[in-house]
Enzyme design. Structure first.
Site, PDB file in Angstrom:
ATOM      1  N   HIS A  10     -12.592   4.150  -7.415  1.00 34.69           N
ATOM      2  CA  HIS A  10     -11.228   3.628  -7.437  1.00 34.69           C
ATOM      3  C   HIS A  10     -11.230   2.100  -7.433  1.00 34.69           C
ATOM      4  CE1 HIS A  10      -7.285   2.858  -5.199  1.00 34.69           C
ATOM      5  NE2 HIS A  10      -6.918   3.433  -6.316  1.00 34.69           N
ATOM      6  N   ASP A  39      -6.830  -0.569 -12.824  1.00 36.25           N
ATOM      7  CA  ASP A  39      -5.434  -0.834 -13.170  1.00 36.25           C
ATOM      8  C   ASP A  39      -5.420  -1.901 -14.254  1.00 36.25           C
ATOM      9  OD1 ASP A  39      -4.447   0.718 -10.820  1.00 36.25           O
ATOM     10  OD2 ASP A  39      -5.492  -0.879  -9.744  1.00 36.25           O
ATOM     11  N   HIS A  52      -4.245  -5.011 -10.014  1.00 36.97           N
ATOM     12  CA  HIS A  52      -3.365  -3.998  -9.414  1.00 36.97           C
ATOM     13  C   HIS A  52      -1.926  -4.469  -9.205  1.00 36.97           C
ATOM     14  CE1 HIS A  52      -1.532  -1.711  -6.080  1.00 36.97           C
ATOM     15  NE2 HIS A  52      -2.194  -0.681  -6.571  1.00 36.97           N
ATOM     16  N   GLU A 112      -5.454   3.065 -15.623  1.00 39.69           N
ATOM     17  CA  GLU A 112      -4.099   3.192 -15.089  1.00 39.69           C
ATOM     18  C   GLU A 112      -3.241   2.053 -15.622  1.00 39.69           C
ATOM     19  OE1 GLU A 112      -3.285   3.263 -10.776  1.00 39.69           O
ATOM     20  OE2 GLU A 112      -1.204   2.884 -11.362  1.00 39.69           O
TER      21      GLU A 112
HETATM   22  O1  G3P Z   1      -4.767   5.985 -10.268  1.00 38.59           O
HETATM   23  C1  G3P Z   1      -4.828   6.379  -8.947  1.00 38.59           C
HETATM   24  C2  G3P Z   1      -4.406   5.294  -7.981  1.00 38.59           C
HETATM   25  O2  G3P Z   1      -5.086   4.122  -8.311  1.00 38.59           O
HETATM   26  C3  G3P Z   1      -2.920   5.049  -7.991  1.00 38.59           C
HETATM   27  O3  G3P Z   1      -2.497   4.150  -7.026  1.00 38.59           O
HETATM   28  O4  G3P Z   1      -1.823   1.953  -6.176  1.00 38.59           O
HETATM   29  O5  G3P Z   1      -4.207   2.614  -6.112  1.00 38.59           O
HETATM   30  O6  G3P Z   1      -3.133   2.066  -8.271  1.00 38.59           O
HETATM   31  P1  G3P Z   1      -2.940   2.622  -6.887  1.00 38.59           P
HETATM   32 MG    MG Z   2      -4.735   2.524  -9.671  1.00 36.11          MG
END
Ligand code: G3P
Ligand code: MG
Length: 243
Positions: A10, A39, A52, A112
């Site tokens: 992540h 992201d 992000h 993402e």
């Molecule tokens: O894509 C999964 C997760 O990354 C979504 O939330 O805020 O960590 O981008 P966030």
């Molecule tokens: Mg994300």
């Protein structure tokens, strides 16, 4: 259909390196991750950056909105010092750099799409153009977004793409949302999934992915419920869970 791994890094190996940087992505891959989640947002002049937040303060030494800066302005920022001195001078990473890295390692990508409100169309246009322009065959791609508008436009521009519907809590009419954008996978916060939901999704041929889990016991529990993949800031640690 994609061959998804149980653990997806992540924002890269983001517990050990500054999130969404090339350094964090390199570290995750060298520690054995086969897929990354990052992201993506867009600069004022159209470059795709891994980032992000809408704004720059938390993860760089810059300030203000990313979409209001040019590529050159963003590339001068330090995206590593906030995390630790070890990463001082790390530049905000671009999608092009990441794709190049993944191609050398046969790594998969969950991209993402994270538009700043009002910038959905430019971001989706740029992502779609990049995907259509010589995307490496050895880099499997799953695109996801919280933004219904982004998903709608992505589906229009990339009819063949694997798309993930990304939510926090699971809406009662989740299947309608899946159908509306012809999504392939379902992504939600890990606290909202349960066995019944996973069974229903899996019976419909839909893989469930959840974020963010950094605890090995909880990860095992999620996998045993029928979750296909877990987004983790500690992918190398969670990769050791049995099964
Ligand atoms: O894509 C999964 C997760 O990354 C979504 O939330 O805020 O960590 O981008 P966030
Ligand atoms: Mg994300």
């Amino acid at each position: 259909m994609l061959n998804l791994p149980r653990i997806i890094a992540h924002r890269g190996e983001s517990a050990l390196a500054p999130e969404n940087t090339i350094a964090a992505c390199e570290l995750a891959l060298s520690n054995g991750a086969s897929w990354l989640e990052v992201d993506v947002n867009i600069s004022r002049d159209g470059e795709l950056f891994l980032h992000h937040d809408d704004t720059l303060e938390r993860c760089t030494n810059g300030s203000g909105y990313l979409v209001q800066k040019t590529r050159d302005e963003l590339r001068k920022l330090d995206a590593g010092s906030w995390f630790s001195e070890t990463y001082a001078g790390e530049r905000p990473g671009t999608l092009d750099e990441l794709v190049e890295l993944l191609a050398t390692k046969n790594g998969g990508l969950n991209l993402e799409v994270k538009p700043t409100p009002g910038w959905e169309y430019p971001l989706v246009d740029a992502v779609s153009k990049r995907v259509k322009n010589d995307w490496p065959q050895n880099v499997p791609l799953l695109i996801s977004s919280f933004s219904p508008l982004a998903l709608q436009e992505l589906r229009k521009q990339l009819p063949e793409a694997q798309l993930g519907l990304l939510v926090s809590a699971i809406p009662d009419d989740w299947q309608n949302w899946m159908q509306r954008f012809q999504c392939n996978t379902f992504h939600c916060a890990e606290s909202f999934v349960n066995q019944d939901f996973c069974e229903q999704a899996n019976e419909a041929g839909i893989s469930v992915l959840c974020y963010t889990c950094n605890d090995a016991n909880r990860a095992e529990e999620l996998l045993s419920m029928g979750v296909s993949s877990i987004f983790s800031d500690k992918p190398s640690e969670l990769a050791r869970i049995p099964g």
